[in-house]
Design an enzyme around this catalytic site. Structure first.
Site, PDB file in Angstrom:
ATOM      1  N   HIS A  27      -5.192 -10.043  -5.396  1.00 45.68           N
ATOM      2  CA  HIS A  27      -4.461  -8.817  -5.068  1.00 45.68           C
ATOM      3  C   HIS A  27      -3.738  -8.294  -6.321  1.00 45.68           C
ATOM      4  CE1 HIS A  27      -1.404  -6.290  -3.069  1.00 45.68           C
ATOM      5  NE2 HIS A  27      -2.257  -6.230  -2.064  1.00 45.68           N
ATOM      6  N   TYR A  72       4.054   0.654   2.985  1.00 46.68           N
ATOM      7  CA  TYR A  72       5.349   0.384   2.362  1.00 46.68           C
ATOM      8  C   TYR A  72       6.441   0.618   3.400  1.00 46.68           C
ATOM      9  CZ  TYR A  72       2.893   0.813  -2.138  1.00 46.68           C
ATOM     10  OH  TYR A  72       2.041   0.653  -3.207  1.00 46.68           O
ATOM     11  N   PHE A 124      -1.316   1.714  -0.794  1.00 47.36           N
ATOM     12  CA  PHE A 124      -0.886   1.651  -2.197  1.00 47.36           C
ATOM     13  C   PHE A 124      -0.260   2.945  -2.721  1.00 47.36           C
ATOM     14  CE2 PHE A 124      -4.255  -1.600  -1.947  1.00 47.36           C
ATOM     15  CZ  PHE A 124      -3.561  -2.707  -2.400  1.00 47.36           C
ATOM     16  N   ASP A 135      -0.211  -3.501   5.149  1.00 47.77           N
ATOM     17  CA  ASP A 135       0.596  -2.611   5.982  1.00 47.77           C
ATOM     18  C   ASP A 135       1.326  -1.628   5.066  1.00 47.77           C
ATOM     19  OD1 ASP A 135       3.653  -4.435   6.727  1.00 47.77           O
ATOM     20  OD2 ASP A 135       2.402  -4.473   4.953  1.00 47.77           O
TER      21      ASP A 135
END
Length: 236
Positions: free
Chosen positions: A191, A68, A79, A66
Protein backbone atom coordinates in the site's frame (compact mmCIF):
# COMPACT_ATOMS: atom_id res chain seq x y z
CA UNK A 1 -25.54 7.21 -9.10
CA UNK A 2 -24.31 7.57 -12.65
CA UNK A 3 -26.78 6.11 -15.18
CA UNK A 4 -24.37 3.54 -16.67
CA UNK A 5 -23.71 2.04 -13.24
CA UNK A 6 -27.38 2.16 -12.24
CA UNK A 7 -28.31 0.19 -15.36
CA UNK A 8 -25.54 -2.33 -14.80
CA UNK A 9 -26.51 -2.87 -11.15
CA UNK A 10 -30.29 -2.65 -11.52
CA UNK A 11 -30.81 -6.41 -11.56
CA UNK A 12 -28.86 -6.66 -8.31
CA UNK A 13 -31.03 -3.99 -6.69
CA UNK A 14 -34.15 -6.04 -7.43
CA UNK A 15 -32.98 -9.35 -6.04
CA UNK A 16 -34.90 -10.30 -2.86
CA UNK A 17 -31.76 -10.91 -0.80
CA UNK A 18 -30.51 -7.42 -1.64
CA UNK A 19 -33.75 -5.53 -1.15
CA UNK A 20 -35.00 -7.34 1.95
CA UNK A 21 -31.80 -8.13 3.76
CA UNK A 22 -28.57 -6.46 2.83
CA UNK A 23 -29.78 -3.18 1.44
CA UNK A 24 -32.34 -2.66 4.16
CA UNK A 25 -29.75 -3.34 6.86
CA UNK A 26 -27.23 -1.00 5.22
CA UNK A 27 -29.88 1.67 4.62
CA UNK A 28 -31.03 1.54 8.25
CA UNK A 29 -27.44 1.68 9.47
CA UNK A 30 -26.60 4.73 7.34
CA UNK A 31 -29.88 6.41 8.33
CA UNK A 32 -29.08 5.96 12.02
CA UNK A 33 -25.53 7.17 11.54
CA UNK A 34 -26.80 10.33 9.87
CA UNK A 35 -29.06 11.02 12.84
CA UNK A 36 -26.35 10.51 15.43
CA UNK A 37 -23.09 11.40 13.73
CA UNK A 38 -21.44 13.22 10.89
CA UNK A 39 -20.51 10.91 8.03
CA UNK A 40 -18.22 11.38 5.06
CA UNK A 41 -18.37 11.96 2.17
CA UNK A 42 -21.46 14.16 1.90
CA UNK A 43 -24.57 12.34 0.71
CA UNK A 44 -24.35 13.88 -2.76
CA UNK A 45 -20.77 12.62 -3.15
CA UNK A 46 -21.17 8.99 -2.04
CA UNK A 47 -21.56 7.88 -5.66
CA UNK A 48 -19.45 10.58 -7.33
CA UNK A 49 -17.11 7.85 -8.63
CA UNK A 50 -19.99 6.48 -10.72
CA UNK A 51 -20.73 9.85 -12.31
CA UNK A 52 -17.11 10.74 -13.03
CA UNK A 53 -16.14 7.32 -14.44
CA UNK A 54 -18.99 5.64 -16.37
CA UNK A 55 -18.77 1.86 -16.60
CA UNK A 56 -17.83 1.80 -20.28
CA UNK A 57 -15.04 4.34 -19.66
CA UNK A 58 -13.18 2.30 -17.03
CA UNK A 59 -9.60 1.52 -18.01
CA UNK A 60 -7.94 1.20 -14.60
CA UNK A 61 -9.40 0.33 -11.18
CA UNK A 62 -7.64 1.52 -8.02
CA UNK A 63 -9.05 0.07 -4.81
CA UNK A 64 -9.11 1.86 -1.47
CA UNK A 65 -10.59 0.73 1.85
CA UNK A 66 -12.77 3.47 3.31
CA UNK A 67 -13.07 7.23 2.83
CA UNK A 68 -10.92 9.75 4.65
CA UNK A 69 -12.62 10.51 7.97
CA UNK A 70 -11.55 14.09 8.73
CA UNK A 71 -13.24 17.35 7.78
CA UNK A 72 -12.86 18.51 4.18
CA UNK A 73 -11.27 15.33 2.86
CA UNK A 74 -13.53 12.65 1.35
CA UNK A 75 -15.49 13.42 -1.80
CA UNK A 76 -16.24 9.96 -3.16
CA UNK A 77 -12.97 8.96 -4.84
CA UNK A 78 -10.42 6.78 -3.07
CA UNK A 79 -7.20 8.62 -2.13
CA UNK A 80 -8.56 11.95 -3.44
CA UNK A 81 -9.18 15.23 -1.58
CA UNK A 82 -10.47 18.59 -2.79
CA UNK A 83 -8.66 21.92 -2.37
CA UNK A 84 -7.74 23.54 -0.07
CA UNK A 85 -7.17 20.29 1.84
CA UNK A 86 -3.49 19.31 1.89
CA UNK A 87 -2.40 16.29 -0.10
CA UNK A 88 -2.53 13.26 2.26
CA UNK A 89 0.62 11.17 2.80
CA UNK A 90 -0.57 8.15 0.81
CA UNK A 91 -1.43 10.34 -2.16
CA UNK A 92 1.95 12.08 -1.92
CA UNK A 93 3.52 8.65 -2.29
CA UNK A 94 1.29 7.89 -5.28
CA UNK A 95 2.55 11.10 -6.87
CA UNK A 96 6.15 10.06 -6.15
CA UNK A 97 5.65 6.77 -7.96
CA UNK A 98 3.99 8.46 -10.93
CA UNK A 99 7.05 10.71 -11.17
CA UNK A 100 9.34 7.68 -11.01
CA UNK A 101 7.46 6.14 -13.92
CA UNK A 102 7.10 9.45 -15.78
CA UNK A 103 9.98 11.78 -14.81
CA UNK A 104 8.43 14.83 -16.49
CA UNK A 105 5.47 14.64 -14.10
CA UNK A 106 5.43 17.49 -11.57
CA UNK A 107 3.40 16.57 -8.45
CA UNK A 108 0.56 19.08 -8.05
CA UNK A 109 -0.30 20.98 -4.90
CA UNK A 110 -3.86 19.66 -5.11
CA UNK A 111 -5.08 16.20 -4.16
CA UNK A 112 -8.07 16.28 -6.50
CA UNK A 113 -7.98 13.14 -8.67
CA UNK A 114 -11.08 14.10 -10.67
CA UNK A 115 -9.15 14.56 -13.96
CA UNK A 116 -7.88 10.98 -13.78
CA UNK A 117 -11.36 9.72 -12.86
CA UNK A 118 -12.76 11.42 -15.96
CA UNK A 119 -9.93 9.86 -17.99
CA UNK A 120 -10.98 6.33 -17.03
CA UNK A 121 -9.43 5.61 -13.62
CA UNK A 122 -12.04 4.27 -11.20
CA UNK A 123 -11.00 5.32 -7.69
CA UNK A 124 -13.24 3.00 -5.65
CA UNK A 125 -13.35 2.44 -1.90
CA UNK A 126 -14.57 -0.88 -0.49
CA UNK A 127 -16.76 1.08 1.97
CA UNK A 128 -18.42 4.15 0.53
CA UNK A 129 -18.99 6.00 3.81
CA UNK A 130 -17.32 6.47 7.19
CA UNK A 131 -18.17 8.13 10.51
CA UNK A 132 -16.27 11.35 11.15
CA UNK A 133 -12.93 10.79 12.91
CA UNK A 134 -13.50 7.03 13.14
CA UNK A 135 -11.60 5.01 10.55
CA UNK A 136 -13.25 1.83 9.22
CA UNK A 137 -16.40 2.57 11.23
CA UNK A 138 -18.66 1.61 8.31
CA UNK A 139 -16.76 -1.49 7.22
CA UNK A 140 -18.58 -4.83 7.27
CA UNK A 141 -21.98 -3.12 7.25
CA UNK A 142 -22.85 -4.12 3.69
CA UNK A 143 -20.87 -1.75 1.50
CA UNK A 144 -18.25 -4.37 0.65
CA UNK A 145 -20.87 -6.63 -0.89
CA UNK A 146 -22.20 -3.76 -2.96
CA UNK A 147 -18.79 -2.59 -4.18
CA UNK A 148 -17.94 -6.22 -4.88
CA UNK A 149 -20.83 -6.20 -7.36
CA UNK A 150 -19.43 -2.99 -8.86
CA UNK A 151 -16.15 -4.81 -9.45
CA UNK A 152 -17.99 -7.80 -10.88
CA UNK A 153 -19.62 -5.51 -13.46
CA UNK A 154 -16.14 -4.50 -14.61
CA UNK A 155 -14.77 -8.03 -14.46
CA UNK A 156 -17.55 -9.29 -16.76
CA UNK A 157 -16.74 -6.79 -19.48
CA UNK A 158 -15.09 -8.20 -22.59
CA UNK A 159 -12.74 -5.22 -22.74
CA UNK A 160 -9.78 -5.84 -20.46
CA UNK A 161 -8.89 -3.39 -17.69
CA UNK A 162 -6.07 -3.03 -15.18
CA UNK A 163 -6.72 -3.63 -11.48
CA UNK A 164 -4.18 -2.00 -9.16
CA UNK A 165 -4.35 -3.86 -5.85
CA UNK A 166 -2.29 -2.05 -3.24
CA UNK A 167 -2.12 -3.75 0.14
CA UNK A 168 -3.48 -7.05 1.39
CA UNK A 169 -7.17 -6.00 1.74
CA UNK A 170 -7.32 -4.88 -1.91
CA UNK A 171 -5.58 -8.07 -3.02
CA UNK A 172 -8.04 -10.20 -1.06
CA UNK A 173 -10.92 -8.34 -2.71
CA UNK A 174 -9.52 -9.09 -6.16
CA UNK A 175 -9.13 -12.76 -5.22
CA UNK A 176 -12.65 -12.88 -3.78
CA UNK A 177 -14.38 -11.59 -6.89
CA UNK A 178 -12.34 -13.91 -9.09
CA UNK A 179 -10.80 -11.56 -11.64
CA UNK A 180 -9.93 -13.44 -14.84
CA UNK A 181 -6.25 -12.62 -15.20
CA UNK A 182 -6.19 -13.93 -18.75
CA UNK A 183 -8.53 -11.11 -19.75
CA UNK A 184 -7.54 -8.42 -17.28
CA UNK A 185 -4.24 -7.33 -15.76
CA UNK A 186 -3.87 -7.39 -11.96
CA UNK A 187 -0.88 -5.58 -10.48
CA UNK A 188 -0.23 -6.18 -6.78
CA UNK A 189 2.06 -4.38 -4.36
CA UNK A 190 2.31 -2.88 -0.90
CA UNK A 191 0.00 0.00 0.00
CA UNK A 192 1.21 3.60 -0.57
CA UNK A 193 0.74 4.44 3.10
CA UNK A 194 3.92 5.79 4.76
CA UNK A 195 3.86 2.68 6.94
CA UNK A 196 4.27 0.34 3.98
CA UNK A 197 5.30 2.32 0.87
CA UNK A 198 8.97 1.40 1.28
CA UNK A 199 8.07 -2.28 1.47
CA UNK A 200 7.13 -2.63 -2.17
CA UNK A 201 4.98 0.27 -3.33
CA UNK A 202 7.89 2.47 -4.31
CA UNK A 203 9.46 0.99 -7.41
CA UNK A 204 6.41 -1.09 -8.38
CA UNK A 205 6.21 0.67 -11.79
CA UNK A 206 2.43 0.17 -11.78
CA UNK A 207 1.57 3.30 -13.74
CA UNK A 208 4.02 2.50 -16.51
CA UNK A 209 3.15 -1.21 -16.57
CA UNK A 210 -0.57 -0.42 -16.70
CA UNK A 211 -0.08 1.77 -19.74
CA UNK A 212 2.18 -0.72 -21.49
CA UNK A 213 -0.51 -3.38 -21.15
CA UNK A 214 -3.35 -1.02 -22.11
CA UNK A 215 -1.49 0.10 -25.21
CA UNK A 216 -0.79 -3.49 -26.22
CA UNK A 217 -4.45 -4.46 -25.72
CA UNK A 218 -6.26 -1.34 -26.95
CA UNK A 219 -3.81 0.90 -28.76
CA UNK A 220 -2.78 4.47 -28.04
CA UNK A 221 -6.33 5.53 -27.18
CA UNK A 222 -6.48 2.93 -24.42
CA UNK A 223 -3.77 4.37 -22.19
CA UNK A 224 -4.06 6.76 -19.24
CA UNK A 225 -2.31 10.12 -19.30
CA UNK A 226 -1.09 10.02 -15.70
CA UNK A 227 0.60 13.37 -16.25
CA UNK A 228 -2.77 15.06 -16.63
CA UNK A 229 -2.39 15.92 -12.93
CA UNK A 230 0.99 17.59 -13.41
CA UNK A 231 1.14 20.97 -11.71
CA UNK A 232 2.14 22.65 -14.95
CA UNK A 233 -1.33 21.75 -16.26
CA UNK A 234 -3.46 22.19 -13.16
CA UNK A 235 -1.88 24.90 -11.01
CA UNK A 236 -2.28 28.63 -11.72
Amino acid sequence: MGPSWFRALSDEFEKPYFVKVRYSVLKKFISNELKLHTIYPSIDNIYSWSRLTPLDHVKVVILGQDPYHDVGQAHGLSFSVLPPTKVPPSLKNIYKQIKTDYPSFIPPSTGDLTPLAEAGVLWLNASLTVRAHSAASHSRKGWEEFTGQVLQCIERRKRGVVFLAWGLPAQKTIDRIGVDEKRHLVLRSAHPSPLSAYRGFFGNSHFRLANEWLKEQHGDDGVINWEILSSTKLDP
